[in-house]
Design an enzyme around this catalytic site. Structure first.
Site, PDB file in Angstrom:
ATOM      1  N   SER A  40       0.856  -1.197   0.000  1.00  0.00           N
ATOM      2  CA  SER A  40       0.000   0.000   0.000  1.00  0.00           C
ATOM      3  C   SER A  40       0.884   1.237   0.000  1.00  0.00           C
ATOM      4  O   SER A  40       2.033   1.189   0.467  1.00  0.00           O
ATOM      5  CB  SER A  40      -0.866   0.006   1.261  1.00  0.00           C
ATOM      6  OG  SER A  40      -1.472   1.271   1.455  1.00  0.00           O
TER       7      SER A  40
ATOM      8  N   TYR B 258      -1.730  -0.386  10.522  1.00  0.00           N
ATOM      9  CA  TYR B 258      -1.974  -0.784   9.129  1.00  0.00           C
ATOM     10  C   TYR B 258      -0.767  -0.407   8.264  1.00  0.00           C
ATOM     11  O   TYR B 258      -0.240  -1.249   7.524  1.00  0.00           O
ATOM     12  CB  TYR B 258      -3.248  -0.125   8.579  1.00  0.00           C
ATOM     13  CG  TYR B 258      -3.467  -0.476   7.116  1.00  0.00           C
ATOM     14  CD1 TYR B 258      -3.794  -1.781   6.747  1.00  0.00           C
ATOM     15  CD2 TYR B 258      -3.294   0.467   6.112  1.00  0.00           C
ATOM     16  CE1 TYR B 258      -3.956  -2.123   5.409  1.00  0.00           C
ATOM     17  CE2 TYR B 258      -3.459   0.126   4.770  1.00  0.00           C
ATOM     18  CZ  TYR B 258      -3.784  -1.169   4.430  1.00  0.00           C
ATOM     19  OH  TYR B 258      -3.926  -1.523   3.103  1.00  0.00           O
TER      20      TYR B 258
HETATM   21  P1  NDP Z   1     -11.537  -6.039   0.294  1.00  0.00           P
HETATM   22  O1  NDP Z   1     -12.035  -5.857   1.696  1.00  0.00           O
HETATM   23  O2  NDP Z   1     -12.503  -5.848  -0.820  1.00  0.00           O
HETATM   24  O3  NDP Z   1     -10.874  -7.480   0.147  1.00  0.00           O
HETATM   25  C1  NDP Z   1     -10.071  -8.020   1.158  1.00  0.00           C
HETATM   26  C2  NDP Z   1      -9.911  -9.507   0.936  1.00  0.00           C
HETATM   27  O4  NDP Z   1      -9.064 -10.033   1.972  1.00  0.00           O
HETATM   28  C3  NDP Z   1     -11.237 -10.238   1.004  1.00  0.00           C
HETATM   29  O5  NDP Z   1     -11.299 -11.190  -0.014  1.00  0.00           O
HETATM   30  C4  NDP Z   1     -11.198 -10.920   2.367  1.00  0.00           C
HETATM   31  O6  NDP Z   1     -11.874 -12.157   2.296  1.00  0.00           O
HETATM   32  C5  NDP Z   1      -9.692 -11.163   2.542  1.00  0.00           C
HETATM   33  N1  NDP Z   1      -9.345 -11.335   3.940  1.00  0.00           N
HETATM   34  C6  NDP Z   1      -9.387 -10.432   4.940  1.00  0.00           C
HETATM   35  N2  NDP Z   1      -9.045 -11.007   6.109  1.00  0.00           N
HETATM   36  C7  NDP Z   1      -8.782 -12.321   5.838  1.00  0.00           C
HETATM   37  C8  NDP Z   1      -8.390 -13.435   6.598  1.00  0.00           C
HETATM   38  N3  NDP Z   1      -8.196 -13.364   7.932  1.00  0.00           N
HETATM   39  N4  NDP Z   1      -8.209 -14.619   5.986  1.00  0.00           N
HETATM   40  C9  NDP Z   1      -8.405 -14.733   4.669  1.00  0.00           C
HETATM   41  N5  NDP Z   1      -8.768 -13.722   3.869  1.00  0.00           N
HETATM   42  C10 NDP Z   1      -8.970 -12.522   4.458  1.00  0.00           C
HETATM   43  O7  NDP Z   1     -10.312  -5.031   0.172  1.00  0.00           O
HETATM   44  P2  NDP Z   1      -9.213  -4.830  -0.984  1.00  0.00           P
HETATM   45  O8  NDP Z   1      -9.496  -5.643  -2.177  1.00  0.00           O
HETATM   46  O9  NDP Z   1      -9.033  -3.384  -1.141  1.00  0.00           O
HETATM   47  O10 NDP Z   1      -7.938  -5.383  -0.225  1.00  0.00           O
HETATM   48  C11 NDP Z   1      -7.020  -6.304  -0.810  1.00  0.00           C
HETATM   49  C12 NDP Z   1      -5.623  -5.927  -0.384  1.00  0.00           C
HETATM   50  O11 NDP Z   1      -5.312  -4.652  -0.936  1.00  0.00           O
HETATM   51  C13 NDP Z   1      -5.432  -5.793   1.128  1.00  0.00           C
HETATM   52  O12 NDP Z   1      -4.193  -6.376   1.476  1.00  0.00           O
HETATM   53  C14 NDP Z   1      -5.398  -4.291   1.346  1.00  0.00           C
HETATM   54  O13 NDP Z   1      -4.649  -3.936   2.467  1.00  0.00           O
HETATM   55  C15 NDP Z   1      -4.730  -3.835   0.067  1.00  0.00           C
HETATM   56  N6  NDP Z   1      -4.909  -2.455  -0.325  1.00  0.00           N
HETATM   57  C16 NDP Z   1      -6.167  -1.900  -0.477  1.00  0.00           C
HETATM   58  C17 NDP Z   1      -6.285  -0.583  -0.862  1.00  0.00           C
HETATM   59  C18 NDP Z   1      -7.603   0.090  -0.972  1.00  0.00           C
HETATM   60  O14 NDP Z   1      -7.647   1.346  -0.897  1.00  0.00           O
HETATM   61  N7  NDP Z   1      -8.690  -0.620  -1.171  1.00  0.00           N
HETATM   62  C19 NDP Z   1      -5.106   0.228  -1.200  1.00  0.00           C
HETATM   63  C20 NDP Z   1      -3.860  -0.429  -0.980  1.00  0.00           C
HETATM   64  C21 NDP Z   1      -3.778  -1.722  -0.595  1.00  0.00           C
HETATM   65  P3  NDP Z   1     -12.850 -12.740   3.424  1.00  0.00           P
HETATM   66  O15 NDP Z   1     -13.442 -11.577   4.168  1.00  0.00           O
HETATM   67  O16 NDP Z   1     -13.845 -13.549   2.653  1.00  0.00           O
HETATM   68  O17 NDP Z   1     -11.937 -13.576   4.267  1.00  0.00           O
HETATM   69  C1  8X3 Z   2      -5.058   1.489   1.492  1.00  0.00           C
HETATM   70  C2  8X3 Z   2      -4.677   2.848   1.060  1.00  0.00           C
HETATM   71  O1  8X3 Z   2      -4.324   5.210   1.854  1.00  0.00           O
HETATM   72  O2  8X3 Z   2      -6.263   4.017   2.709  1.00  0.00           O
HETATM   73  O3  8X3 Z   2      -3.952   0.723   1.711  1.00  0.00           O
HETATM   74  O4  8X3 Z   2      -4.054   3.463   3.494  1.00  0.00           O
HETATM   75  S1  8X3 Z   2      -4.828   3.918   2.345  1.00  0.00           S
END
Ligand code: NDP
Ligand code: 8X3
Length: 247
Positions: free
Chosen positions: A134, A147
């Site tokens: 991120s 985070y």
């Molecule tokens: P979502 O919440 O849409 O997806 C998150 C995914 O992670 C879900 O499929 C969820 O599945 C899974 N997950 C969470 N906890 C667990 C667990 N304990 N075990 C297994 N699976 C888990 O968010 P994003 O798609 O945005 O997030 C994906 C990645 O991208 C993350 O690592 C996030 O930190 C990162 N990210 C997101 C950004 C954003 O602004 N959206 C920006 C930068 C990075 P389930 O709940 O079914 O287990």
């Molecule tokens: C998610 C992006 O800026 O919300 O990783 O931390 S931010």
């Protein structure tokens, strides 16, 4: 046929990544906790997808998941360590310790456990490992505390892996996205849909398909190239200044 393994495929980036590779003719291993969403993927994509309900915080379940991969899914060409979450937006002094631990257990401990378990076969297949970090890894903001710390770990671990895997042909990239409209903000704010809608409204955020396209691009690079880190933000998101407190 080539195989992608992506964690956290029940929503957001992970689901978009799984569907991008499936639509390009790859077979996909998709994991997450929400079994009904995995079942929906399975019913849409059939034999091309292997789904496994997996909580990244459960070390024994990770070992069983890897041990029980069906024969045709045992060789993995691309691993995307995507599962992760942010919980809470409070400054450290008001944050919930249980939420901090859940982020560390998922974003850090789960990620390294799966990577460690899969490494022998990733080396054998000269795989590409893509870790979803991120912008919070590099740029601090109030309420980002643990985070951001977990994502700094993911970025640095990616570079360290590259160093350790020198000479193996394994490639390692971290993608460091900025604001993306997924279920991320809903989860971070305990299911508050208004908070999520308000953040993304009129801001043209990144969407899951954008990140899926970048993972696909990484997977299509010639084998002599490694993208170490890929930082990507929406045009409408940029940097603000430092804060100063005064007496
Ligand atoms: P979502 O919440 O849409 O997806 C998150 C995914 O992670 C879900 O499929 C969820 O599945 C899974 N997950 C969470 N906890 C667990 C667990 N304990 N075990 C297994 N699976 C888990 O968010 P994003 O798609 O945005 O997030 C994906 C990645 O991208 C993350 O690592 C996030 O930190 C990162 N990210 C997101 C950004 C954003 O602004 N959206 C920006 C930068 C990075 P389930 O709940 O079914 O287990
Ligand atoms: C998610 C992006 O800026 O919300 O990783 O931390 S931010």
């Amino acid at each position: 046929m080539k195989t992608l393994c992506v964690t956290g495929a029940t929503s957001g980036f992970g689901k978009a990544i799984a569907e991008k590779f499936l639509s390009e003719g790859w077979q996909v291993i998709a994991t997450g906790r929400r079994a009904e969403r995995l079942a929906a993927l399975k019913s849409r994509w059939g034999d091309a997808i292997h789904v496994a309900t997996l909580d990244m915080r459960d070390e024994a379940a990770i070992a069983a998941f890897v041990a029980e991969l069906p024969a045709q899914f045992k060789r993995i060409d691309v691993l995307v360590n995507n599962a992760g979450l942010a919980l809470g937006t409070q400054p450290a002094q008001r944050a919930d310790l249980a939420q901090w631990k859940q982020m560390i257990e998922t974003n850090v401990t789960g990620l390294v456990t799966l990577t460690h378990t899969l490494l022998p076969r990733l080396i054998e297949s000269k795989a590409l490992i893509v870790n979803i970090s991120s912008i919070a890894a590099t740029y601090p903001y109030t309420g980002g505390n643990v985070y951001g710390g977990t994502k700094a770990f993911v970025s640095q671990f990616s570079l360290g892996l590259r160093s350790d895997l020198h000479g193996t042909g394994v490639r390692v990239s971290s993608i460091e996205p900025g604001m993306a409209e997924t279920e991320f903000t809903l989860v971070r704010n305990g299911g508050d849909q208004t908070a999520s809608d308000t953040l993304y409204k009129d801001a043209s955020p990144i969407v899951g398909e954008d990140i899926a396209d970048q993972v696909w691009w990484l997977s299509q690079l010639p084998p002599h190239l490694n993208i170490n880190r890929l930082e990507v933000m929406p045009v409408r998101q940029s940097f603000a200044g430092f804060q100063i407190s005064r007496d």
